[in-house]
Scaffold this active site. Sequence first.
Site, mmCIF file in Angstrom:
data_model
loop_
_atom_site.group_PDB
_atom_site.id
_atom_site.type_symbol
_atom_site.label_atom_id
_atom_site.label_comp_id
_atom_site.label_asym_id
_atom_site.label_seq_id
_atom_site.Cartn_x
_atom_site.Cartn_y
_atom_site.Cartn_z
ATOM 1 N N LYS A 22 7.399 13.897 -7.267
ATOM 2 C CA LYS A 22 8.244 12.714 -6.970
ATOM 3 C C LYS A 22 8.559 11.957 -8.251
ATOM 4 O O LYS A 22 9.710 11.614 -8.519
ATOM 5 C CB LYS A 22 7.505 11.789 -6.011
ATOM 6 C CG LYS A 22 8.112 10.403 -5.854
ATOM 7 C CD LYS A 22 7.393 9.550 -4.839
ATOM 8 C CE LYS A 22 6.228 8.813 -5.408
ATOM 9 N NZ LYS A 22 6.555 7.556 -6.125
ATOM 10 N N ASN A 23 7.529 11.733 -9.083
ATOM 11 C CA ASN A 23 7.708 10.865 -10.252
ATOM 12 C C ASN A 23 8.330 11.566 -11.448
ATOM 13 O O ASN A 23 8.509 10.946 -12.490
ATOM 14 C CB ASN A 23 6.372 10.207 -10.621
ATOM 15 C CG ASN A 23 5.950 9.196 -9.556
ATOM 16 O OD1 ASN A 23 6.755 8.850 -8.682
ATOM 17 N ND2 ASN A 23 4.712 8.765 -9.588
ATOM 18 N N CYS A 116 5.449 -5.360 -5.396
ATOM 19 C CA CYS A 116 5.196 -4.524 -4.227
ATOM 20 C C CYS A 116 3.734 -4.754 -3.853
ATOM 21 O O CYS A 116 3.032 -5.531 -4.488
ATOM 22 C CB CYS A 116 5.502 -3.063 -4.526
ATOM 23 S SG CYS A 116 4.210 -2.267 -5.454
ATOM 24 N N ARG A 121 4.238 -5.979 -10.839
ATOM 25 C CA ARG A 121 5.027 -4.898 -11.435
ATOM 26 C C ARG A 121 6.282 -5.397 -12.164
ATOM 27 O O ARG A 121 7.410 -5.049 -11.831
ATOM 28 C CB ARG A 121 5.361 -3.865 -10.369
ATOM 29 C CG ARG A 121 4.075 -3.385 -9.719
ATOM 30 C CD ARG A 121 4.176 -2.224 -8.847
ATOM 31 N NE ARG A 121 4.531 -1.013 -9.574
ATOM 32 C CZ ARG A 121 4.768 0.134 -8.923
ATOM 33 N NH1 ARG A 121 4.713 0.162 -7.627
ATOM 34 N NH2 ARG A 121 5.094 1.218 -9.608
ATOM 35 N N ASP A 305 -2.955 6.739 -9.318
ATOM 36 C CA ASP A 305 -2.376 7.271 -8.074
ATOM 37 C C ASP A 305 -3.337 8.171 -7.324
ATOM 38 O O ASP A 305 -3.020 8.628 -6.228
ATOM 39 C CB ASP A 305 -1.078 8.040 -8.367
ATOM 40 C CG ASP A 305 0.009 7.113 -8.835
ATOM 41 O OD1 ASP A 305 1.041 7.591 -9.331
ATOM 42 O OD2 ASP A 305 -0.188 5.883 -8.736
ATOM 43 N N ARG A 397 7.333 8.404 1.998
ATOM 44 C CA ARG A 397 8.056 8.092 0.758
ATOM 45 C C ARG A 397 7.659 9.076 -0.348
ATOM 46 O O ARG A 397 8.465 9.391 -1.215
ATOM 47 C CB ARG A 397 7.718 6.674 0.272
ATOM 48 C CG ARG A 397 8.212 5.585 1.156
ATOM 49 C CD ARG A 397 8.035 4.253 0.510
ATOM 50 N NE ARG A 397 8.591 4.246 -0.848
ATOM 51 C CZ ARG A 397 8.710 3.136 -1.567
ATOM 52 N NH1 ARG A 397 8.301 1.988 -1.073
ATOM 53 N NH2 ARG A 397 9.225 3.169 -2.773
#
Length: 418
Positions: A22-23, A116, A121, A305, A397
């Site tokens: 994803k990143n 978030c 952030r 993460d 997500r």
Amino acid sequence: MDKLIIFGGIPLKGEVTISGAKNAALPIIASTILASGIHTLKNIPKLKDVETMLKLLKILGADAYIERGICNIDTTKITNFEAPYELVKTMRASILVLGPLIAKFGKAKVSLPGGCAIGARPVNLHLQGLKKMGAKIELEEGYIVAKAKQLKGTKIHLDIPTVTGTENLIMAATLAKGTTVIENAAKEPEVVDLANYLISMGAKIKGAGTSIIEIEGVSELNPSKEYEIIPDRIEAGTFIAVAGICGSEITIKKCKLEHLHAVVNKMKDAGVDFKETKEGLKVTGPKKLRSVDIKTMPYPGFPTDMQAQFMAMMTVAEGTSVIKETIFENRFMHVAELRRLGADITVEGNTATVRGVKKLKGAPVMATDLRASACLVIAGLVADGKTVIDRIYHLDRGYEDLDKKLIQLGAKIERVVD
Ligand code: EPZ
């Protein structure tokens, strides 16, 4: 809102194939703005956040669609340079279009991403770097309004090795006049994958993956064909945690071990066994996990993460584990939910102390953010009885078909669509 119902205590076995990262996908999709034409990207994961980034590119005027696993992006007709609040508030990574828009079109209007669940952030380092490159940046009614006739190469020292900050500045520097040096740059594999994609488009970048990255600006970039993005190291780490907590044997395919040294080291300390085979990485969890301390750090340290997923494992390990979160100021929201399952965890500031318990008991819990959702799935797989996880849109997500992949391994999981 969709829920997951998990019946715990079932040993798992089999193979799982890791999806694209994803990143890496998010910055690489944003970087297509830098080169006018048709880009084809392979191994792009089917995720909500990827859909959102493609939707943003369409708002800018690009054409973007995924066909037979290939992501096609045509950036020939980008005529709009505004990333609206309604979209940016659903995905902070939208900020990644800022650098490319300024570099390619000399202007951008991007909503300031709010905070978030896991923290405030800020994006101050992104903006400071762009200003150093000559961009005029104003904040107007919650929007970043940026203008630059021509960005200029310069030396930028980042106070913090911000991942998307490094990515934004690399992208901006590819079309700047002169050379840019970014010091204290983020070293994540996803930064390297972005740099490799940019190089395949004609960018001149040296040092990606180290803390000093040098970018020599060029006059234009050209779309690359069939670039394959790297597998998702956090998804791979999540499945290692699944094998670890379930005492199961899982073969993980398409996982790059070199991206996971910090995670594998801690998993081995906890008693997880690893064997590289021709099919993939064979991971075997022990009968009883050992407690292990972790401290999250920028890459190549233990990734933030993976903190929640590792904590889930430690709730049923032998002994006490001390978990220190140094990257985000509020990344322990999964603690309250794990306690509902019977975990024994105390939190003081950025440190959680996890005392292993014999058993977790299923209960209704609520996902609060992406990795917290994965943590609750992992805990639910071993909790006695039924665990119902609400708000699993968070999970969707960042994980491609996580429930389906677990069912393939023998897990008893139902998705209830509300
Ligand atoms: C990226 O977020 C990842 N997201 C995150 O993954 C990941 O947790 C994070 O890097 C850290 O590894 C993407 O790549 C899309 P940072 P990013 O800028 O770039 C502070 C997931 O679960 N900071 O490296 O937003 C910031 O507050 C997500 O997939 C500033 O102060 O993270 C944080 O404390 C969650 N000013 C620290 O730096 C800035 O201008 C690291 O943030 C930028 C960051």
